[in-house]
Structure formats: structure tokens, C-alpha cells
Design a protein around this motif. Structure first.
Motif, short mmCIF file in Angstrom:
data_model
loop_
_atom_site.label_atom_id
_atom_site.label_comp_id
_atom_site.label_asym_id
_atom_site.label_seq_id
_atom_site.Cartn_x
_atom_site.Cartn_y
_atom_site.Cartn_z
N TYR A 27 0.84 -1.19 0.00
CA TYR A 27 0.00 0.00 0.00
C TYR A 27 0.88 1.25 0.00
N ALA A 42 -5.93 0.16 -3.58
CA ALA A 42 -4.98 -0.90 -3.93
C ALA A 42 -5.68 -2.03 -4.67
N SER A 53 2.15 6.91 -1.55
CA SER A 53 1.90 7.83 -2.67
C SER A 53 0.51 7.65 -3.27
N TRP A 54 -0.13 6.51 -3.00
CA TRP A 54 -1.48 6.28 -3.50
C TRP A 54 -2.54 6.97 -2.64
N SER A 70 -8.20 4.47 -10.99
CA SER A 70 -7.17 5.49 -10.79
C SER A 70 -6.63 5.94 -12.14
N ARG A 104 -6.31 -0.25 -10.51
CA ARG A 104 -6.55 0.21 -9.15
C ARG A 104 -7.67 1.24 -9.16
N ASN A 118 -4.76 4.76 0.68
CA ASN A 118 -3.84 3.98 -0.15
C ASN A 118 -4.25 2.51 -0.19
#
Length: 269
Positions: free
Chosen positions: A14, A105, A17-18, A129, A135, A101
């Protein structure tokens, strides 16, 4: 293993940055050089979870929800969050958070939710995303066989941990549903996305009266609303399994219900 290694394993699964820009993820407290052997996973960083961690002898708590989401100017033990931080540090217990995050994922929070309520086969993000369409927020999948909204609501309730909030639905109870969208946690921001996706039913948490009413008046998919905590709890087992693969750690998923709502009364009928 060292805490730093456990953190590295979590952040490989995870990546921080997400996370959304407003989010607060990562290591909250703990010395990266300390040794950890027991890891407790939970949805909420609250006193009951810390009690369980101390009773079990955990060295690390991994939670989905952040403890310090908004900026603070101190962590004095005169406040609930300050007391919790003091207890953790005093007992040598680290705290780590994977929040948005983990939501986006692959696999993430909504994958586990989808399986818990009976979706089979492939899953795809409800809101992919921009940098990786595999994602994203939410998941869309299929039920093995069509069923009524009434039956799906009962199936969802059976697949999720019990809470005072329960599971409720908006729409014709006898409506046939098969294509399902889910989003762990508060998901009313994706109501229009679910409608555009053409699903039969959208399951999430924290649906408010006016958005839900307007959605059903416009003829969108049926809605199923479950407790926020319950929709995110299934992810813990997946995170536990993946973390255990990183090394010789004892792991445990907290079964303590930390949903904010503790009582439900339907009133006189």
C-alpha cells in the motif's frame, strides 16, 4: 523483525503515494529499529483496540483509519488521542495506518468487501485510478446467479460482521439484481458513478437521506447501506495474510466491534 522491515512490507503493498492528499498514512509512532513479533490489525485506532493489543502483547498495531487525520499542536494525555499515544509509547507499541492507499490498492478494501457479500469472478474498479486502471475506488462484479434485492441484502448482512447499524436497502425489495458495485467506507460521492456504470445495486456505507432519496427518485441502482466499520473490516484478513508472507510475524485480526453506533431500535410498528 525490525519495525522498519514491517513498514517496508506494508508500504510495498500500500504505497503512501497512492493516498489522497488530505490523508494521513504511514507510521504514527514507534522506533523503526525496534523489534516486532506480534501485529494486531484493526479498523480503528481506539482505546478498545489498544487494550486488546496490550492484553495480547502486540508490538505493532496496523489500522485502516488514521489516529491523527487533522493537524494537532500537542498530544497531551489530557485528550483521548493524547492518552492513546502515551499508552502506545509507554508500552513500546508502534502504530501504522494504511487508509486511502489501501482503498485504491489491487487488491484493496473493496475487493475484500465484494467477496464478503458474495461477488464471484473478476472485479474491476468502480472509479479507476488515472495512473493505473487496475486500481481505484470501489469494485464492480457479478453475483453467481440473479437474486432479489431482499435476498441480496440478507446475503450481505450474513457476510459482514454484525453491528447495531445492520444492513438496510433502498429500492423495490423484489427487484432482480446481479451486477453489483461496492465501496468500503463512506461512498455516497460515487452514487453518480454507480448509476453511470449501469449496475443493479450499489453497496456502501454512511448513505445520507437526501442523496439516497434523490438517487432513487432518478431511477438509479438499488442501494444497500451497511455500517462503515463492517464494510472495511473484511480487508483486515487480506492485509494480515499478505503481511504474514513478509516474514515470521504472529498476526491477529481484532474482532472487537468499534463501529460508533452501539444500539438500534426500530420503534413501535
Amino acid at each position: 523483525m525490525r519495525l522498519s522491515r514491517a513498514v517496508a512490507a506494508l508500504e510495498e503493498m500500500y504505497p503512501p503515494s497512492w493516498a489522497e492528499p488530505w490523508d494521513a498514512v504511514g507510521l504514527v509512532c514507534g522506533d523503526p529499529d525496534q523489534e516486532v513479533g506480534r501485529v494486531l490489525l484493526a479498523v480503528d485506532p481506539v482505546a478498545a483496540v489498544v487494550d486488546e493489543a496490550l492484553e495480547w502483547g502486540a508490538d505493532l498495531i496496523v489500522t485502516h483509519h488514521p489516529l491523527l487525520l487533522r493537524g494537532v499542536h500537542g498530544v497531551a494525555a489530557t485528550t483521548p488521542k493524547g492518552r492513546l499515544i502515551h499508552r502506545l509509547i509507554r508500552n513500546g507499541v508502534a502504530l501504522y495506518t494504511a487508509h486511502t492507499n489501501a482503498d485504491v490498492a489491487d487488491p484493496g478494501v473493496s475487493d475484500a468487501l465484494a467477496r464478503a457479500v458474495g461477488l464471484t469472478g473478476g472485479l474491476r474498479p468502480l472509479a479507476p485510478s488515472a495512473d493505473d486502471p487496475r486500481r481505484g475506488l470501489g469494485r464492480i462484479g457479478e453475483l453467481p446467479e440473479p437474486m432479489t434485492l431482499r435476498a441480496f441484502t440478507a446475503q450481505a448482512a450474513a457476510g459482514l460482521p454484525a453491528t447495531a447499524w445492520g444492513v438496510r436497502a433502498a429500492g423495490d425489495p423484489d427487484r432482480t439484481v446481479r451486477t453489483v458495485a461496492v465501496c468500503g467506507g463512506a461512498g455516497d460521492s460515487l452514487l453518480d458513478t454507480a448509476r453511470a456504470a449501469g449496475v443493479d445495486v450499489y453497496l456502501t456505507a454512511d448513505l445520507r437521506h437526501h442523496p439516497a432519496s434523490e438517487h432513487t427518485e432518478r431511477g438509479g441502482p438499488a442501494l444497500v447501506d451497511a455500517a462503515h466499520w463492517a464494510t472495511e473490516w473484511p480487508w483486515l484478513a487480506d492485509a494480515e495474510r499478505r503481511l504474514a508472507e513478509a516474514g515470521t510475524l504472529q498476526t491477529r485480526v481484532s474482532a472487537r466491534v468499534t463501529d460508533a453506533w452501539t444500539l438500534h431500535d426500530e420503534g413501535v410498528k
